[in-house]
Structures are given as structure tokens and as C-alpha cells.
Design a protein around this motif. Structure first.
Motif, PDB file in Angstrom:
ATOM      1  N   VAL A   1      54.138  27.233  58.438  1.00 58.59           N
ATOM      2  CA  VAL A   1      53.498  26.927  59.718  1.00 58.59           C
ATOM      3  C   VAL A   1      54.516  26.346  60.692  1.00 58.59           C
ATOM      4  N   ASP A   2      54.442  26.811  61.964  1.00 57.37           N
ATOM      5  CA  ASP A   2      55.215  26.235  63.060  1.00 57.37           C
ATOM      6  C   ASP A   2      54.247  25.658  64.085  1.00 57.37           C
ATOM      7  N   LEU A   3      54.544  24.463  64.570  1.00 57.99           N
ATOM      8  CA  LEU A   3      53.767  23.835  65.636  1.00 57.99           C
ATOM      9  C   LEU A   3      54.725  23.438  66.742  1.00 57.99           C
ATOM     10  N   VAL A   4      54.523  23.983  67.938  1.00 56.24           N
ATOM     11  CA  VAL A   4      55.366  23.662  69.089  1.00 56.24           C
ATOM     12  C   VAL A   4      54.499  22.969  70.131  1.00 56.24           C
ATOM     13  N   LEU A   5      54.891  21.754  70.526  1.00 56.83           N
ATOM     14  CA  LEU A   5      54.165  20.969  71.519  1.00 56.83           C
ATOM     15  C   LEU A   5      55.012  20.905  72.785  1.00 56.83           C
ATOM     16  N   GLU A   6      54.444  21.387  73.903  1.00 56.66           N
ATOM     17  CA  GLU A   6      55.145  21.383  75.186  1.00 56.66           C
ATOM     18  C   GLU A   6      54.368  20.502  76.153  1.00 56.66           C
ATOM     19  N   PHE A   7      55.098  19.664  76.892  1.00 59.84           N
ATOM     20  CA  PHE A   7      54.468  18.654  77.741  1.00 59.84           C
ATOM     21  C   PHE A   7      54.917  18.800  79.185  1.00 59.84           C
ATOM     22  N   GLY A   8      53.979  18.626  80.091  1.00 64.02           N
ATOM     23  CA  GLY A   8      54.257  18.580  81.514  1.00 64.02           C
ATOM     24  C   GLY A   8      53.299  17.620  82.172  1.00 64.02           C
ATOM     25  N   ASP A   9      53.538  17.311  83.411  1.00 67.82           N
ATOM     26  CA  ASP A   9      52.657  16.370  84.097  1.00 67.82           C
ATOM     27  C   ASP A   9      51.279  16.994  84.280  1.00 67.82           C
ATOM     28  N   GLY A  10      50.302  16.419  83.651  1.00 67.82           N
ATOM     29  CA  GLY A  10      48.938  16.917  83.762  1.00 67.82           C
ATOM     30  C   GLY A  10      48.602  18.053  82.822  1.00 67.82           C
ATOM     31  N   ARG A  11      49.517  18.423  81.889  1.00 65.07           N
ATOM     32  CA  ARG A  11      49.237  19.576  81.041  1.00 65.07           C
ATOM     33  C   ARG A  11      50.011  19.472  79.720  1.00 65.07           C
ATOM     34  N   MET A  12      49.395  19.976  78.656  1.00 64.42           N
ATOM     35  CA  MET A  12      50.057  20.125  77.363  1.00 64.42           C
ATOM     36  C   MET A  12      49.705  21.495  76.799  1.00 64.42           C
ATOM     37  N   ASP A  13      50.654  22.113  76.104  1.00 63.80           N
ATOM     38  CA  ASP A  13      50.398  23.351  75.370  1.00 63.80           C
ATOM     39  C   ASP A  13      50.778  23.131  73.911  1.00 63.80           C
ATOM     40  N   TRP A  14      49.825  23.406  73.029  1.00 67.57           N
ATOM     41  CA  TRP A  14      50.049  23.274  71.593  1.00 67.57           C
ATOM     42  C   TRP A  14      49.967  24.668  70.972  1.00 67.57           C
ATOM     43  N   THR A  15      51.068  25.178  70.442  1.00 73.62           N
ATOM     44  CA  THR A  15      51.111  26.521  69.871  1.00 73.62           C
ATOM     45  C   THR A  15      51.322  26.433  68.367  1.00 73.62           C
ATOM     46  N   VAL A  16      50.414  27.064  67.625  1.00 77.97           N
ATOM     47  CA  VAL A  16      50.493  27.086  66.161  1.00 77.97           C
ATOM     48  C   VAL A  16      50.769  28.515  65.714  1.00 77.97           C
ATOM     49  N   ALA A  17      51.839  28.712  64.932  1.00 74.08           N
ATOM     50  CA  ALA A  17      52.167  30.018  64.360  1.00 74.08           C
ATOM     51  C   ALA A  17      51.983  29.948  62.853  1.00 74.08           C
ATOM     52  N   ASN A  18      51.190  30.843  62.321  1.00 77.47           N
ATOM     53  CA  ASN A  18      50.879  30.887  60.890  1.00 77.47           C
ATOM     54  C   ASN A  18      51.643  32.055  60.269  1.00 77.47           C
ATOM     55  N   ARG A  19      52.677  31.753  59.467  1.00 73.54           N
ATOM     56  CA  ARG A  19      53.466  32.793  58.815  1.00 73.54           C
ATOM     57  C   ARG A  19      52.921  33.181  57.452  1.00 73.54           C
ATOM     58  N   GLY A  20      51.861  32.501  57.008  1.00 71.34           N
ATOM     59  CA  GLY A  20      51.229  32.851  55.745  1.00 71.34           C
ATOM     60  C   GLY A  20      50.178  33.923  55.930  1.00 71.34           C
ATOM     61  N   LYS A  21      49.553  34.298  54.821  1.00 79.19           N
ATOM     62  CA  LYS A  21      48.533  35.352  54.895  1.00 79.19           C
ATOM     63  C   LYS A  21      47.115  34.785  54.958  1.00 79.19           C
ATOM     64  N   ASP A  22      46.946  33.497  54.666  1.00 81.33           N
ATOM     65  CA  ASP A  22      45.617  32.901  54.651  1.00 81.33           C
ATOM     66  C   ASP A  22      45.334  32.161  55.949  1.00 81.33           C
ATOM     67  N   GLU A  23      44.085  32.100  56.326  1.00 79.72           N
ATOM     68  CA  GLU A  23      43.658  31.419  57.550  1.00 79.72           C
ATOM     69  C   GLU A  23      43.963  29.929  57.487  1.00 79.72           C
ATOM     70  N   ILE A  24      44.394  29.362  58.616  1.00 78.96           N
ATOM     71  CA  ILE A  24      44.525  27.922  58.760  1.00 78.96           C
ATOM     72  C   ILE A  24      43.758  27.487  60.003  1.00 78.96           C
ATOM     73  N   ARG A  25      43.597  26.169  60.166  1.00 75.99           N
ATOM     74  CA  ARG A  25      42.879  25.661  61.331  1.00 75.99           C
ATOM     75  C   ARG A  25      43.583  24.431  61.886  1.00 75.99           C
ATOM     76  N   LEU A  26      43.680  24.371  63.193  1.00 69.68           N
ATOM     77  CA  LEU A  26      44.105  23.157  63.875  1.00 69.68           C
ATOM     78  C   LEU A  26      42.847  22.365  64.194  1.00 69.68           C
ATOM     79  N   ARG A  27      42.741  21.187  63.604  1.00 65.14           N
ATOM     80  CA  ARG A  27      41.539  20.356  63.724  1.00 65.14           C
ATOM     81  C   ARG A  27      41.853  19.162  64.608  1.00 65.14           C
ATOM     82  N   ILE A  28      41.031  18.919  65.606  1.00 66.67           N
ATOM     83  CA  ILE A  28      41.208  17.803  66.534  1.00 66.67           C
ATOM     84  C   ILE A  28      40.002  16.883  66.397  1.00 66.67           C
ATOM     85  N   ALA A  29      40.201  15.702  65.822  1.00 63.17           N
ATOM     86  CA  ALA A  29      39.121  14.729  65.650  1.00 63.17           C
ATOM     87  C   ALA A  29      39.090  13.827  66.878  1.00 63.17           C
ATOM     88  N   LEU A  30      37.964  13.772  67.542  1.00 63.56           N
ATOM     89  CA  LEU A  30      37.826  13.042  68.792  1.00 63.56           C
ATOM     90  C   LEU A  30      37.202  11.668  68.578  1.00 63.56           C
TER      91      LEU A  30
END
Length: 633
Positions: A544-573
């Protein structure tokens, strides 16, 4: 033991009792199937079911035996021992009906058991995919998997599947088990000996789950606990070990202890009970056990450092004949509950098997503590330094020793090698009396012999209760802009998001708060960290690769799954965050008082006990981007 959240359906799937398969007339017992390995140089036990009172004839290569089924249909036959060889056909016949297993080899059978670090598959390990590609060259290796199953009573049937070693079968097999077997197969004395490795592992389980009820009878009820998914004491022994019957095996590799590490005092007795009961099960009082000692892990368990559990494992091994300790420290940096360097763990276990079981002339152990002798202002610590003397891993000063005087207060010491001893001095301890080595969750100790094998942790004091362990977590990152502030820990979890002075993420401890990437054995810890550019930080592990990019007023979170099975990005609020979703194509609006965050890329919105949860689903060989924006107020 903290547990990754799994659905009730998942737990029921694992724990459900499988219906016994078979045909009318006659059938073989659970362990017998195509491509299996039976133990060489030992009488071959074969059993199964037939019509009540019927005669049964069993053949394996040149061996033949007869038996009669009991009134309930169960039968058992014992064939004379065979040397290494095959392939043969195992055939049982009764009343004109036949059952059999093809491509049966005779060699050595090793049982690899434990919890999630034994279960961790080859494809998840460093170098695992490359090892799987080469697995087909191991022509005499067979991989057996025992279906994960809990049962309230000992079972006679089970799901045991044998496969020829290949890329596909190896990828999903235990990484430790595969590397162990591959190293054994490479030894000149064993190259012509077929090898069968049985994986009986189940993540998140206690030692008591693998121990039969009669062996636990002398334990207080409060000393025995359920494992994850409600697995009761003895339930995995009943469902996964008992179905193996009394078929002889060569030995056991045991990698477990994480689940019990908050109660190290009771573990030696528990492990001793397990070993004795398994030796009785397989009718082998000298059955070899190779116990993998827990590796570096800074977080500890229940406030108790893993140093104490390592001591408990070593104590159990010392008290048990024909048991060996595979030292696990220095196989990771202490941040990962499931370290990926399973090749080294498998290699160390294989060296012990070669030396202790097969009598091969290999160096199998690191320096072993002998005694500590005060010498005025220093302490001389003598070792059996098997492997041509003492050294430090990677060169440089030796680290990991601490000394104490009469007050019992430990301070780190300077260490100098003198022959097969290490001389310790500390300005803070003018008259040292006792020593501890590699004593901590992730001690950073580096004493090895010239063969590169590490010294095991030890201590010479008599303290009876765990002490405080200063933890050194991986380095995290903090990002501040005019519109938000966020924090990321050293393994890729976003632990805080503050907007308008309000916290948007749950601060539940462990895996229940912040963000996690779920999939596999447990939430993934992405400990390989780098910064590819300004305003950007990247985390990764083997799949798994996770790239976090930050800017004023914005964030981009990109998850790349190199495996064959499903994964999930979970955000607990945070429980005070209100979630509004207008439609699948619209951003999810998060609001807490006057502060708001818009999130795109969310697939699932749900509630948990701790608060709302967002999830992004990333399929195998796929990637997904979540964008978080803070609207102008």
C-alpha cells in the motif's frame, strides 16, 4: 488486545463448523489428501470411516495393513514405517468401495502454528513475491493449510488442504512457514527429503485457545481469556489440532505470545501445558518445539513492555526439554505489530531445526549469556559466543546494556568487547551489580556473533513486576495552514484534523480513532516514510502507498493498493461531527458548530459506538483519491 473491527458476518464465517465431506462406503480422515506428506521413519497411522463392522484394507506404496471398522464406522490402521520417498498412492478399500489420495510423499512434516504473525502470508512479507515466483523449483515441498475453525469440543474432521509448492500456493501461505521450509530444503542433507509444512494459525488468539481443556484444568478461571471473535479457551485446539489425530510429525514452529503479553507471569505455565498436551496428542514425548520470541514492538500491550513477554517465552523454553528459542529482536524497527521481515524469522527457526533436530554442523544461536561478575567499577558479562566471537550489528559501539547498583536504578552503560565477554561501565553507576540487555519494547540492541545472529534479551535482577518502558514511536508530521491544522503519526495515520478550532477526528485510542487502512490481518502500518516534495508526505508498506498532499484550504489523500485484495481507508470522526450526504455524486459535508469540511471520494458512511465513520473502498491493483476542502466562511 486491541482488535481491528470486523463484521459479525466475518466472525461467523470463520467460526462456523464445516459440514464433513465424504462418500458412502468408505472415506479417509481429515489430514489425508492428494499431494500430502506423511512422516518418514515412523509407523504410518491411517484412519477414516466405513460401514460398521466392515473390514478395511489400506495400502501405501509397498506397505499394507488391515483393520475392522467399529460399530460406529470408525477404523484405524497402522502401516510399517517408510523411508523418504514417493510419490505413492494411499488407498483404502472396504466392501468394494475405495477411497484414496494420490501423489503422496514420505518425508518430514512440520506444524507451524500461532497467531497473526504466523498467519501473515508470504505475499505480505519483504521479498515474499519474489520467493513465491521461485517456489515451483522446490519440487519436494508441499504446503498444507488447516481451515480456521473453532469448536466447543474436539473434532475428528476438519478442512485440511495440501498443495504442491508453486507461485499461487506459496503467495497465500504462511510467510514464516514458507521461508522456514525453503531454508530446510536448501540444506545438502535434506535436498532429497520431501518436506510438508502444515499451517495452523489464527490471528488475534491466546495461547489457551490452542490448549485442550484437560490441560487447562489446573488454571484459575480468571487466568484464561477469550481470544478475538469470541474464540474460547481450547476452541482452536478442538477445531484445528484435534482433527490431525495421532499422525506423527517431525516438529512444531510456534509463533504466538502477542495476545498474552499483558500477562507475562502466567505464560510459561500456559506454554508448558500446550507443549505437553501436543506431545501427548502426537504420541511423541520428545517432539521438538521451536518457539519464536517476540520481535521489537514499542507500543507494548496493556501497558506492559514486550521485554517481559520475551523473558516468559525464554523461561518456558529453558524449562522444556527439546525446545529451542528463535530470537526475534532486530527484525523490525519496533513500529509494526506485523513486521515484514519474516524471511529472517524463518531462517533463524530453520537454523535451530537443522542444528537441534537434524544434527547439522551450523551456527544456530547468537551469543548466550553465561554470568555477570562485578569488577570494582565495571561489570564483566561472559557469553557463550557461538559463531567465532562477539561483534555489533553494523559495526560501531555495542548498544543495549544497562547496569544498576544496590539501589536497582538502571542506567545505560558503555560496552567494550574483551574476548567472549563484554565489559560494562557507567559514570552514573560507580559499583554495578546487575545488568539488563535488550530490555524494552524496541531496545535498539545490537550484540551479535560473527555469524550475525543476535544475543537474546536477558536480565540478572530479581524484579517481579513490569516497570515503565520509555517508548520511541516513529517520527510523525504536523501540517499547519491558515484554514486547518493536521497531524500524522509515523505509520501513516492522520490522528488530528482541526478546523475553526474544532477537532473533526475521533481521538479514540489505538485503531479506533483517526484514519486507518484496513485489510489483511489488521490495520496496516505504513512505516516507510519520505517527503517527495514540498507540502507532501508519503507512507508505504509492501502493498500500500499513501500520499498526502496539503495546500491552503485543501488536502488530497491518495491510496494505491498494489495487492489483489480490497482494502479500505477508514476515517473515524469525532462524535460531535454531523455528517450530511446529499447524493452519491455529491461531497460529504462534515460540520461541527460553524466549522465545515467537504470530502469527495467517500464510498460508505456509517455509525459506530465512537461516532460517524467514512470509508473509501480501494479494490485490488487500484487507487483512489479523497479530497478534503474547507469552504470559506
Amino acid at each position: 488486545m486491541p482488535a481491528p473491527r470486523r463484521s459479525a458476518a466475518f466472525a461467523l464465517l470463520i467460526l462456523a463448523a464445516a459440514s464433513p465431506a465424504g462418500a458412502a462406503g468408505i472415506r479417509l480422515g481429515a489430514p489425508f489428501g492428494d499431494h500430502m506428506v506423511v512422516q518418514r521413519d515412523r509407523p504410518v497411522r491411517v484412519w477414516g470411516e466405513a460401514a460398521g463392522g466392515a473390514g478395511v484394507e489400506v495400502r501405501l506404496g509397498p506397505r499394507m495393513a488391515r483393520a475392522a471398522a467399529a460399530a460406529d464406522g470408525r477404523w484405524s490402521a497402522t502401516l510399517e514405517a517408510l523411508p523418504a520417498g514417493g510419490p505413492y498412492v494411499l488407498a483404502a478399500e472396504s466392501g468394494g468401495e475405495k477411497a484414496g489420495a494420490a501423489d503422496v510423499l514420505v518425508g518430514d512434516v512440520w506444524l507451524c502454528s500461532g497467531q497473526s504473525n504466523m498467519q501473515m502470508t508470504l505475499k505480505e512479507c519483504d521479498g515474499g513475491l519474489e520467493a513465491a515466483e521461485a517456489a515451483g523449483a522446490l519440487a519436494k515441498l508441499r504446503l498444507g493449510s488447516i481451515g480456521r475453525r473453532a469448536s466447543a469440543a474436539p473434532e475428528s474432521g476438519g478442512d485440511v488442504r495440501w498443495r504442491v509448492a508453486s507461485r499461487d500456493s506459496a503467495r497465500d501461505f504462511s510467510g514464516v512457514g514458507f521461508f522456514f521450509a525453503a531454508d530446510l530444503s536448501a540444506d545438502p542433507a535434506l535436498r532429497d527429503v520431501p518436506l510438508g509444512v502444515l499451517d495452523a494459525s489464527f490471528g488475534g488468539t491466546m495461547c489457551e485457545a490452542w490448549t485442550p481443556a484437560e490441560a487447562l484444568a489446573g488454571f484459575a478461571r480468571d487466568d484464561l481469556r477469550d481470544s478475538m471473535f469470541g474464540v474460547k479457551p481450547s476452541a482452536l485446539y478442538n477445531g484445528m489440532i484435534a482433527p490431525l489425530g495421532k499422525a506423527p510429525i517431525k516438529g512444531v514452529v510456534w509463533y504466538q505470545g502477542e495476545g498474552n503479553s499483558d500477562r507475562p507471569a502466567s505464560y510459561p505455565r500456559l506454554l508448558a501445558a500446550l507443549i505437553a498436551s501436543w506431545r501427548g496428542r502426537f504420541e511423541s514425548p520428545d517432539l521438538p518445539f521451536i518457539v519464536v520470541q517476540l520481535p521489537d514492538y514499542a507500543a507494548g500491550w496493556g501497558g506492559v513492555s514486550w521485554a517481559w513477554m520475551r523473558e516468559a517465552q525464554a523461561s518456558a523454553v529453558r524449562a522444556t526439554e527439546h525446545a529451542s528459542l528463535a530470537v526475534g529482536i532486530d527484525t523490525n524497527d519496533g513500529s509494526d505489530l506485523h513486521p515484514r521481515r519474516k524471511r529472517e524469522i524463518g531462517r533463524r527457526a530453520a537454523l535451530l531445526a537443522l542444528h537441534d533436530v537434524y544434527g547439522r554442523p551450523v551456527v544456530a544461536r547468537g551469543p548466550e549469556f553465561q554470568r555477570a561478575t562485578p569488577e570494582g567499577g565495571s561489570l564483566r558479562v561472559a557469553f557463550d559466543a557461538a559463531g567465532d566471537g562477539l561483534a555489533s550489528r553494523g559495526g560501531g559501539p555495542i548498544r543495549g546494556f544497562a547496569v544498576a547498583g544496590a539501589d536497582g536504578r538502571y542506567r545505560y552503560a558503555d560496552a567494550v568487547v574483551e574476548g567472549d565477554a563484554v565489559v560494562l561501565r557507567s559514570e552514573a553507576v560507580p559499583a554495578p551489580l546487575t545488568v539488563r540487555y535488550a530490555w524494552g519494547g524496541a531496545p535498539g540492541a545490537n550484540l551479535v556473533n560473527r555469524a550475525g545472529l543476535p544475543a537474546a534479551p536477558f536480565r540478572t535482577d530479581g524484579a517481579t513486576r513490569p516497570d515503565a518502558d520509555v517508548q520511541r514511536p516513529p517520527v510523525g508530521r504536523i501540517v499547519r495552514t491558515r484554514s486547518y491544522e493536521t497531524a500524522i503519526n509515523g505509520v501513516g495515520s492522520v490522528t488530528s484534523l482541526v478546523v475553526g478550532g474544532r477537532q473533526f477526528l475521533s481521538n479514540e485510542p489505538g485503531w479506533g480513532g483517526g484514519t486507518t487502512i484496513t485489510g489483511g490481518l489488521a490495520p496496516r502500518e505504513l512505516a516507510d516514510v519520505h517527503e517527495p516534495g514540498p507540502g507532501c508526505v508519503a507512507f508505504r508498506d509492501d502493498l500500500v502507498d499513501l500520499v498526502l498532499e496539503f495546500g491552503d484550504g485543501r488536502m488530497d489523500w491518495t491510496v494505491a493498493n498494489r495487492g489483489k485484495d480490497e482494502i479500505r481507508l477508514r476515517i473515524a470522526l469525532h462524535p460531535r461531527v454531523a455528517v450530511r450526504r446529499r447524493g452519491d455524486a455529491e461531497p460529504v459535508e462534515l460540520r461541527r458548530d460553524a466549522a465545515a469540511v467537504l470530502v469527495t471520494g467517500v464510498d460508505v458512511v456509517s455509525d459506530s459506538e465512537g461516532g460517524p465513520v467514512l470509508e473509501a473502498v480501494i479494490g485490488g491493483q487500484a487507487s483512489k483519491r479523497l479530497s478534503l476542502s474547507i469552504p470559506d466562511r
